[in-house]
Enzyme design. Structure first.
Site, PDB file in Angstrom:
ATOM      1  N   SER A 142       1.148  -1.303   0.065  1.00 23.89           N
ATOM      2  CA  SER A 142      -0.068   0.182   0.077  1.00 23.89           C
ATOM      3  C   SER A 142       0.932   1.218  -0.049  1.00 23.89           C
ATOM      4  O   SER A 142       2.147   1.011   0.260  1.00 23.89           O
ATOM      5  CB  SER A 142      -0.734  -0.026   1.366  1.00 23.89           C
ATOM      6  OG  SER A 142      -1.145   1.436   1.732  1.00 23.89           O
ATOM      7  N   TYR A 155      -2.395  -0.440  10.811  1.00 32.77           N
ATOM      8  CA  TYR A 155      -2.527  -0.937   9.144  1.00 32.77           C
ATOM      9  C   TYR A 155      -1.006  -0.654   8.551  1.00 32.77           C
ATOM     10  O   TYR A 155      -0.559  -1.599   7.966  1.00 32.77           O
ATOM     11  CB  TYR A 155      -3.686  -0.564   8.606  1.00 32.77           C
ATOM     12  CG  TYR A 155      -3.675  -0.569   7.296  1.00 32.77           C
ATOM     13  CD1 TYR A 155      -4.013  -1.852   6.544  1.00 32.77           C
ATOM     14  CD2 TYR A 155      -3.233   0.322   6.220  1.00 32.77           C
ATOM     15  CE1 TYR A 155      -4.285  -1.960   5.228  1.00 32.77           C
ATOM     16  CE2 TYR A 155      -3.521   0.345   4.909  1.00 32.77           C
ATOM     17  CZ  TYR A 155      -3.935  -0.829   4.307  1.00 32.77           C
ATOM     18  OH  TYR A 155      -4.073  -1.308   3.091  1.00 32.77           O
ATOM     19  N   LYS A 159       1.514  -2.984   6.556  1.00 34.35           N
ATOM     20  CA  LYS A 159       1.864  -2.915   4.877  1.00 34.35           C
ATOM     21  C   LYS A 159       3.248  -2.833   4.712  1.00 34.35           C
ATOM     22  O   LYS A 159       3.871  -3.216   3.792  1.00 34.35           O
ATOM     23  CB  LYS A 159       1.125  -1.753   4.515  1.00 34.35           C
ATOM     24  CG  LYS A 159      -0.647  -2.217   4.311  1.00 34.35           C
ATOM     25  CD  LYS A 159      -0.674  -3.237   3.305  1.00 34.35           C
ATOM     26  CE  LYS A 159      -2.007  -3.990   3.283  1.00 34.35           C
ATOM     27  NZ  LYS A 159      -2.090  -5.189   2.421  1.00 34.35           N
TER      28      LYS A 159
HETATM   29  C1  RM4 Z   1      -5.021   1.856   1.688  1.00 35.20           C
HETATM   30  C2  RM4 Z   1      -3.927   3.430   1.886  1.00 35.20           C
HETATM   31  C3  RM4 Z   1      -5.030   4.411   1.648  1.00 35.20           C
HETATM   32  C4  RM4 Z   1      -6.052   4.599   2.293  1.00 35.20           C
HETATM   33  C5  RM4 Z   1      -6.980   3.097   2.451  1.00 35.20           C
HETATM   34  C6  RM4 Z   1      -7.689   2.987   3.437  1.00 35.20           C
HETATM   35  O1  RM4 Z   1      -4.222   0.958   1.776  1.00 35.20           O
HETATM   36  O2  RM4 Z   1      -3.718   3.510   2.982  1.00 35.20           O
HETATM   37  O3  RM4 Z   1      -4.355   5.589   1.440  1.00 35.20           O
HETATM   38  O4  RM4 Z   1      -7.053   5.363   2.138  1.00 35.20           O
HETATM   39  O5  RM4 Z   1      -6.020   2.288   2.708  1.00 35.20           O
END
Ligand code: RM4
Length: 253
Positions: A142, A155, A159
């Protein structure tokens, strides 16, 4: 000729979002796919919508964070088609929270699904691919696995695990014919992101993120799936250890 004709792939978290789009693109490109998800009903509905039969598409309902389930997902490919060419390690959860809002249980859950789940599915895949002497793994990192962001205290670090696993496994297995790459999506209009729009703080977050993508819009799941198909296929035959941003320019800033 499809870009993935004759390829046997496992796609985890295939019921919705980027996983579902990946399943669809892989089928269009000629792959045989084991689609997996924790949500059996959602997976069945997605599979029915593709219109494909068991000739090209089989399923496993399971949890990537459970060793026996992860092993069963990979074994299904070998049992059904005798080989495994590609793993798309996509299954994951996306909680939004600052560190003071994150409990020990929240941290452990994200690390179990996004971290341990990726480790377990990659390990099972590599055991098969090493025997074959070939294979391509695509992990879902991500933009949060490449740079810091607010409200991603568990999170985001999970990642970074995806990014790190990609690079380390790429080196570890390059000489055995296994390529390991990742995509780093920006904010993509998936069901999970759409669900954020239901709360005021979630909506404020998504709007702010949209403005931070130089292309001025959110990405679509299919735009990520096309990049995954490229990394899965022979068209990227000299690419390994790469984390390909699919983010409308976010990480270029
Ligand atoms: C993604 C990333 C994005 C976020 C989403 C919820 O992996 O971090 O920026 O908006 O997650």
């Amino acid at each position: 000729m499809g870009m993935l004709d004759g390829t046997v792939a496992v796609v985890t978290g295939a019921a919705r979002g980027i996983g579902r789009a990946t399943l669809e693109v892989f089928l269009e490109e000629g792959a045989h796919v084991v689609a997996t998800d924790l949500d059996g009903d959602g997976l069945a509905a997605t599979v029915a919508a593709t219109g494909h039969d068991a000739d090209r598409l089989v399923t496993v309902v399971g949890d990537v964070s459970v060793e026996a389930d992860a092993d069963a997902m990979i074994a299904k490919a070998v049992d059904t088609w005798g080989r495994l060419d590609c793993l798309v390690a996509n299954a994951g959860v996306i909680p939004l929270s600052t560190i003071d809002e994150t409990s020990v249980e929240d941290w452990d859950h994200v690390m179990a699904v996004d971290g341990r789940g990726m480790f377990l599915t990659c390990r099972a895949a590599i055991r098969v691919m090493a025997e074959q002497g070939s294979g391509s793994i695509v992990c879902l990192s991500s933009i949060s696995g490449m740079a810091g962001q607010a409200s991603q205290a568990a999170y985001g670090p999970a990642k970074f695990v995806a990014t790190g696993l990609t690079k380390h496994l790429a080196i570890e297995w390059a000489a055995r014919g296994i390529r390991v790459n990742a995509v780093a999506p920006g904010t993509i209009q998936t069901d999970a992101v759409n669900a954020l729009l239901e709360s005021e703080s979630g909506r404020a977050y998504v709007e702010q993120m949209e403005g931070q993508h130089p292309m001025g819009r959110l990405g679509q799941p299919r735009e990520v799936a096309q990049a995954i198909a490229f990394l899965a296929s022979d068209r990227s035959s000299f690419v390994t250890g790469e984390v390909l941003a699919v983010d409308g320019g976010y990480l270029a800033q």
